[in-house]
Design an enzyme around this catalytic site. Structure first.
Site, PDB file in Angstrom:
ATOM      1  CD  GLU B 128      86.216   3.528  41.242  1.00 52.50           C
ATOM      2  OE1 GLU B 128      87.167   4.213  41.608  1.00 52.50           O
ATOM      3  OE2 GLU B 128      86.322   2.375  40.780  1.00 52.50           O
ATOM      4  CB  THR B 181      85.898  -5.748  37.107  1.00 52.44           C
ATOM      5  OG1 THR B 181      87.127  -5.026  37.068  1.00 52.44           O
ATOM      6  CG2 THR B 181      85.064  -5.247  38.260  1.00 52.44           C
TER       7      THR B 181
END
Lengths: 309, 309
Positions: B128, B181
């Protein structure tokens, strides 16, 4: 029923990560109050023992909350109230809340319980506002509901009864110093780091989960306040030592009760709570600060009847 | 077992008041992955279908998490991985987490399950980190544990499985817009008002309690994010309308999934979730924004085996 004698317990608010929302109810310390019906309408405070507090109903927290109830209930009688105060005002374990909650709880009983717990809490908050300058239910809710309570919101009032595992005991030490509420408030930051807030809400979410699952280890892991305690603990001499020694002695966690100066610890089992009491005593015994100490299981019932007739 | 085919589900992170800590697992959308043992040591990605992603193991989230596991497990074999990607990268429902979690979950199965869920989550967090720039478990934890998860802390990793009532359904709409993001992060305030933080943690404590007590009304009352949503929702066109219409259509609550652009709603029962899907569709149908919509019960199992031999 014309007369009722009740026990109105002390309470701990601002339980660590549950600052401003989470509280619990004690069992071994509380005020006693006698409330009786009178033909004369209105509220009269006829006796106050223990501490010097105003007799005028509108200047006394027990009187103000009672008057708030009377305004709604409009009963055909009045009430006189005797207060046998055992909880020292300003000690940080809900002294004014015990009085504010006790009078309305007792009157509600004498009237045949027309109001539910949330309604009684609302009345009691009017009394609390006299003492603290604002309506909040941090101490009133656990006194009336018993056990642990989470005040989700004040307007409208939403109180959640959070279960707690049966072996949970509290140890409270009250160092006899004065903390002015104004000072305890002024010392708080208005803004906090988002990162810290996230840690705090992770801990509170975790604590509520731990209570539901009776997970003492997780309760211990979650009992952290990284937002308020670092500021307010500065107002309590030896706080850090008391906390460290309590945890060393076996406490699951410890923190400031209300806005202090009392310090609470939670432990699994009475023996651990006694060891914590011993450790707390030891710290303040070496200083010139006087103190009281209380040990109590969590009071699941809240305010209770001692006698009625 | 030499080969395993798995379903690795999409997930919703940042569930309203549980920003950065609370997530849940979906059932009707997810990647499929095939992982098989090879004599050659190491990790090879041999097939990627659906979206254009790197084949080099150290550049692919599924590869990076697998390599992290391999470093600890030191098995006598290697693994090849096929990825059938169904979750669109960047949609805000844990696309990279599904890949990162899926590969390690599958390898753990093929090795005879030497690692527990928390350990697998830790490996997956390494993958991740490649996608998001930091190790977090918001989407990985619900993919691996199933149901609702509260990530109490990342170091050390503590994941709590929060129960949820059986009639809870999620509706997800994914408007096809891009949110970077970096932008979603930059828009967040570093400091927030203490008062708002208290409201947020009251809501999260309340939500956890509501989950434990299967109190749908309280779930609805608690599903509020007053800290992050007001900022991030600005990046999602029509967010406010989608939310309002979802709630009008019967949703218990709605919010941003992850950092968007997907929007989730939770409902009691499938019929309500369908009505919500209809209401969401109606909003975006009037715009030139394309969208996907998903309806799913909460997936209590997490990643699961489709086939093995």
């Amino acid at each position: 029923m014309n007369e009722i004698k009740i026990f109105s317990p002390a309470t701990v608010a601002n339980v660590s990560c549950g600052f401003d929302v989470l509280g619990f109810c004690l069992d071994t310390i509380g005020d006693e109050m006698v409330v009786r019906k009178t033909k004369d309408k209105g509220i009269r405070i006829t006796k106050i023992e223990g501490y010097d507090l105003p007799f005028e109903a509108h200047k006394n927290v027990a009187g103000v909350s009672a008057l708030a109830l009377m305004e709604v209930a409009q009963p055909h009688c009045g009430f006189e109230i005797e207060i046998y105060k055992k909880i020292k005002p300003g000690s940080g374990i809900g002294s004014s809340s015990a009085s504010a909650a006790g009078s309305v709880w007792a009157i509600n009983q004498l009237l045949g319980s027309p109001f539910n717990k949330t309604q009684i809490t609302n009345f009691a908050m009017k009394g609390e506002a006299l003492a603290s300058g604002c309506e909040h239910a941090d101490n009133i809710a656990p006194a009336i509901f018993g056990g642990f309570t989470l005040v989700k919101s004040c307007t409208p009032l939403q109180v959640l009864a959070i279960p707690s595992p049966s072996k949970l005991y509290a140890t409270i030490i009250h160092p006899e110093i004065e903390i002015k509420t104004a000072e305890a408030r002024a010392i708080l930051p208005k803004q906090i780091a988002l990162k810290k807030a996230i840690t705090q809400w992770a801990n509170l979410g975790s604590l509520v989960h731990a209570m539901h699952t009776s997970d003492y280890e997780l309760i211990s892991d979650s009992l952290n306040d990284i937002i308020v305690e670092p500021f307010r603990s500065q107002l309590i001499p030896y706080f850090d030592v008391v906390k460290t020694e309590s945890i060393k002695a076996g406490a699951l966690g410890a923190g400031i009760s209300g806005s202090g100066p009392s310090i609470f610890a939670l432990s699994k089992g009475k023996a651990a709570a006694e060891a914590v009491a011993h450790a707390m005593k030891k710290v303040y015994s070496k200083t010139d600060i006087n103190f009281d100490i209380h040990l109590s299981k969590i009071n699941m019932e809240g305010i209770r009847v001692i006698k009625s007739n």
